[in-house]
Scaffold this motif. Structure first.
Motif, PDB file in Angstrom:
ATOM      1  N   ASN A  15       4.690   5.076  -8.341  1.00 53.43           N
ATOM      2  CA  ASN A  15       3.239   5.409  -8.120  1.00 53.43           C
ATOM      3  C   ASN A  15       2.596   6.313  -7.079  1.00 53.43           C
ATOM      4  O   ASN A  15       1.757   7.029  -8.454  1.00 53.43           O
ATOM      5  CB  ASN A  15       2.219   4.059  -7.475  1.00 53.43           C
ATOM      6  CG  ASN A  15       2.638   2.571  -8.335  1.00 53.43           C
ATOM      7  OD1 ASN A  15       2.266   3.016  -9.569  1.00 53.43           O
ATOM      8  ND2 ASN A  15       3.386   1.971  -7.935  1.00 53.43           N
ATOM      9  N   ASP A  16       2.978   6.794  -6.295  1.00 55.18           N
ATOM     10  CA  ASP A  16       2.917   8.183  -5.473  1.00 55.18           C
ATOM     11  C   ASP A  16       3.637   9.399  -6.671  1.00 55.18           C
ATOM     12  O   ASP A  16       3.049  10.305  -7.370  1.00 55.18           O
ATOM     13  CB  ASP A  16       3.520   7.943  -4.816  1.00 55.18           C
ATOM     14  CG  ASP A  16       2.766   7.479  -3.729  1.00 55.18           C
ATOM     15  OD1 ASP A  16       1.376   6.540  -3.940  1.00 55.18           O
ATOM     16  OD2 ASP A  16       3.027   6.907  -2.430  1.00 55.18           O
ATOM     17  N   VAL A  17       4.781   9.167  -6.499  1.00 58.44           N
ATOM     18  CA  VAL A  17       5.988  10.468  -6.327  1.00 58.44           C
ATOM     19  C   VAL A  17       6.092  10.503  -8.046  1.00 58.44           C
ATOM     20  O   VAL A  17       5.702  11.840  -8.630  1.00 58.44           O
ATOM     21  CB  VAL A  17       7.295  10.549  -6.041  1.00 58.44           C
ATOM     22  CG1 VAL A  17       8.275  11.343  -6.333  1.00 58.44           C
ATOM     23  CG2 VAL A  17       7.414   9.574  -4.793  1.00 58.44           C
TER      24      VAL A  17
ATOM     25  N   LEU B 111      -1.835  13.695  -0.095  1.00 56.53           N
ATOM     26  CA  LEU B 111      -0.984  12.591   0.462  1.00 56.53           C
ATOM     27  C   LEU B 111      -1.435  11.105   0.976  1.00 56.53           C
ATOM     28  O   LEU B 111      -2.588  11.542   0.777  1.00 56.53           O
ATOM     29  CB  LEU B 111      -1.775  12.754   2.124  1.00 56.53           C
ATOM     30  CG  LEU B 111      -1.615  14.749   2.751  1.00 56.53           C
ATOM     31  CD1 LEU B 111      -1.117  14.481   4.012  1.00 56.53           C
ATOM     32  CD2 LEU B 111       0.557  14.909   2.968  1.00 56.53           C
ATOM     33  N   ASP B 112       0.040  10.368   0.513  1.00 51.66           N
ATOM     34  CA  ASP B 112      -0.233   9.040   0.066  1.00 51.66           C
ATOM     35  C   ASP B 112      -0.551   8.326   1.649  1.00 51.66           C
ATOM     36  O   ASP B 112      -0.249   8.914   2.658  1.00 51.66           O
ATOM     37  CB  ASP B 112       0.734   8.461  -0.132  1.00 51.66           C
ATOM     38  CG  ASP B 112       0.892   7.150  -0.035  1.00 51.66           C
ATOM     39  OD1 ASP B 112      -0.237   6.517   0.255  1.00 51.66           O
ATOM     40  OD2 ASP B 112       2.375   6.389   0.350  1.00 51.66           O
ATOM     41  N   MET B 113      -0.829   7.367   2.448  1.00 54.28           N
ATOM     42  CA  MET B 113      -1.385   7.311   3.828  1.00 54.28           C
ATOM     43  C   MET B 113      -0.673   6.427   3.946  1.00 54.28           C
ATOM     44  O   MET B 113       0.308   5.750   5.116  1.00 54.28           O
ATOM     45  CB  MET B 113      -3.294   6.276   3.840  1.00 54.28           C
ATOM     46  CG  MET B 113      -3.241   5.817   5.034  1.00 54.28           C
ATOM     47  SD  MET B 113      -5.316   5.330   5.053  1.00 54.28           S
ATOM     48  CE  MET B 113      -5.049   3.850   4.521  1.00 54.28           C
ATOM     49  N   ASP B 114      -0.986   4.972   3.662  1.00 52.39           N
ATOM     50  CA  ASP B 114       0.294   3.871   3.954  1.00 52.39           C
ATOM     51  C   ASP B 114       1.521   3.826   3.837  1.00 52.39           C
ATOM     52  O   ASP B 114       2.416   3.895   2.865  1.00 52.39           O
ATOM     53  CB  ASP B 114      -0.617   2.618   3.040  1.00 52.39           C
ATOM     54  CG  ASP B 114      -0.130   1.384   4.032  1.00 52.39           C
ATOM     55  OD1 ASP B 114      -0.212   1.908   5.463  1.00 52.39           O
ATOM     56  OD2 ASP B 114       0.015  -0.722   3.337  1.00 52.39           O
ATOM     57  N   GLY B 115       2.093   4.129   5.000  1.00 56.53           N
ATOM     58  CA  GLY B 115       3.328   4.457   4.712  1.00 56.53           C
ATOM     59  C   GLY B 115       4.247   5.964   4.501  1.00 56.53           C
ATOM     60  O   GLY B 115       5.656   6.481   4.589  1.00 56.53           O
ATOM     61  N   VAL B 116       3.176   6.617   4.546  1.00 55.05           N
ATOM     62  CA  VAL B 116       3.263   8.064   4.963  1.00 55.05           C
ATOM     63  C   VAL B 116       2.717   8.728   6.429  1.00 55.05           C
ATOM     64  O   VAL B 116       3.252   9.168   7.162  1.00 55.05           O
ATOM     65  CB  VAL B 116       2.619   8.604   3.632  1.00 55.05           C
ATOM     66  CG1 VAL B 116       3.092  10.511   3.816  1.00 55.05           C
ATOM     67  CG2 VAL B 116       3.291   9.081   2.735  1.00 55.05           C
TER      68      VAL B 116
ATOM     69  N   GLY C 260       4.376  10.475  -0.970  1.00 59.72           N
ATOM     70  CA  GLY C 260       4.063   9.691  -1.083  1.00 59.72           C
ATOM     71  C   GLY C 260       5.503   8.486  -0.728  1.00 59.72           C
ATOM     72  O   GLY C 260       6.536   9.039  -0.732  1.00 59.72           O
ATOM     73  N   ASP C 261       5.040   7.131  -0.462  1.00 59.75           N
ATOM     74  CA  ASP C 261       6.460   5.909   0.222  1.00 59.75           C
ATOM     75  C   ASP C 261       6.609   5.587  -0.817  1.00 59.75           C
ATOM     76  O   ASP C 261       8.108   4.920  -1.118  1.00 59.75           O
ATOM     77  CB  ASP C 261       6.205   5.586   1.145  1.00 59.75           C
ATOM     78  CG  ASP C 261       5.312   4.327   1.149  1.00 59.75           C
ATOM     79  OD1 ASP C 261       4.545   4.413   0.161  1.00 59.75           O
ATOM     80  OD2 ASP C 261       5.656   3.695   1.676  1.00 59.75           O
ATOM     81  N   ASP C 262       6.251   5.429  -2.555  1.00 62.03           N
ATOM     82  CA  ASP C 262       6.414   5.059  -2.944  1.00 62.03           C
ATOM     83  C   ASP C 262       6.394   5.899  -3.876  1.00 62.03           C
ATOM     84  O   ASP C 262       6.071   6.853  -5.601  1.00 62.03           O
ATOM     85  CB  ASP C 262       5.362   3.629  -4.056  1.00 62.03           C
ATOM     86  CG  ASP C 262       4.766   3.249  -4.655  1.00 62.03           C
ATOM     87  OD1 ASP C 262       5.496   3.632  -5.884  1.00 62.03           O
ATOM     88  OD2 ASP C 262       4.398   2.000  -4.776  1.00 62.03           O
TER      89      ASP C 262
HETATM   90 MG   LIG Z   1       2.165   4.220   0.566  1.00 60.34          MG
END
Ligand SMILES: [Mg+2]
Length: 257
Positions: A209-211, A8-13, A204-206
């Motif tokens: 970089n995340d997905v 899990l991404d943290m910021d934005g998720v 993630g919300d990015d």
């Molecule tokens: Mg994020």
């Protein structure tokens, strides 16, 4: 989809500006109740791993310190291995106490490595010029991430990834990246979960970089429409996410499938 574990991404998720997003605390509690192994994988560099875990627990997310993986911890591991005994100048918002075993020096103390963390007011003309000269003098460029922007309560902010291309083009040196989307960071997440890529989803919300980073490591990519999500970033991303969901709560439905 047979998903047995989550990154899990943290910021934005889970949070924005350290405030939990609507439904996120309940979702994580339900995932814990179902014994879904989870790790928080964050490029946030302004706090140490234990401070991030503590902040999450204060918000109601029950994560132990070792369930939080940060780009700063990954950077320390990378530097200890690739540049043992190097003198390192740290640029940006990362906390020195989060960089175990890294020998930090000032910009005028002849650093061997410039380590770039999240953007903050230290990304000013004078310091960036000093960094440019140190790099032209032969120092190596390492960055915790190349995130372009992040979402705060006040709105979207430029991050280190907005500055790195200038340093790279001016010096002819590509930065080594230690956080998302680096393959090594996703591999560390999988090792920590003890699961193969094919049984894990990254949320993630990015999109880049995340997905897409996770997808290129063989992990199922899940984009949330919270945090810094924008339709146009999704359209420009170059490849589609495996799944797009409204918020992290949608993960519960994905696990049912
Ligand atoms: Mg994020």
């Amino acid at each position: 989809m047979s998903i047995d574990g989550l990154l899990l991404d943290m910021d934005g998720v889970l949070t924005v500006s350290w405030e939990p997003l609507s439904g996120a605390v309940e979702t994580v509690a339900r995932l814990h109740a179902r014994r879904v192994p989870m790790r928080v994988m964050t490029n946030t560099t302004s706090k140490s791993r234990s401070a991030i875990a503590e902040e999450l627990r204060r918000s109601g997310f029950e994560f132990a310190d070792d369930e939080v993986l940060t780009a700063a911890v990954a950077a320390s591991e990378f530097l200890r291995e690739a540049y043992p005994d190097a003198r390192v100048f740290l640029l940006g918002d990362a906390r020195p106490e989060g960089l175990d075993g890294v020998h930090l020096v000032a910009l005028d103390e002849d650093p061997d490595v410039v380590l770039v963390s999240g953007a903050d007011p230290s990304f000013n003309f004078e310091t960036l010029n000093g960094v440019l000269r140190v790099l032209l003098g032969g120092a190596s460029l390492v960055a915790m991430h190349r995130t372009l922007t992040w979402m705060t309560r006040e709105g979207e902010c430029l991050d280190a990834g907005a500055y790195l291309p200038g340093l790279e083009q001016a010096t002819g040196q590509a930065a080594a990246i230690t956080g998302k989307p680096a393959r090594a960071f996703f591999d560390a997440g999988l090792r920590s979960l003890g699961l193969p890529a094919g049984r894990v989803a990254m949320v993630g919300d990015d999109v880049v970089n995340d997905v897409l980073g996770a997808q290129s490591a063989g992990i199922t990519g899940v984009l949330v429409r919270t945090g810094k999500f924008r339709e146009d970033s999704l359209a420009r991303a170059g490849a589609p996410p495996d799944h797009v969901i409204e918020s992290v709560a949608g993960v519960l439905d994905l696990l049912e499938d």
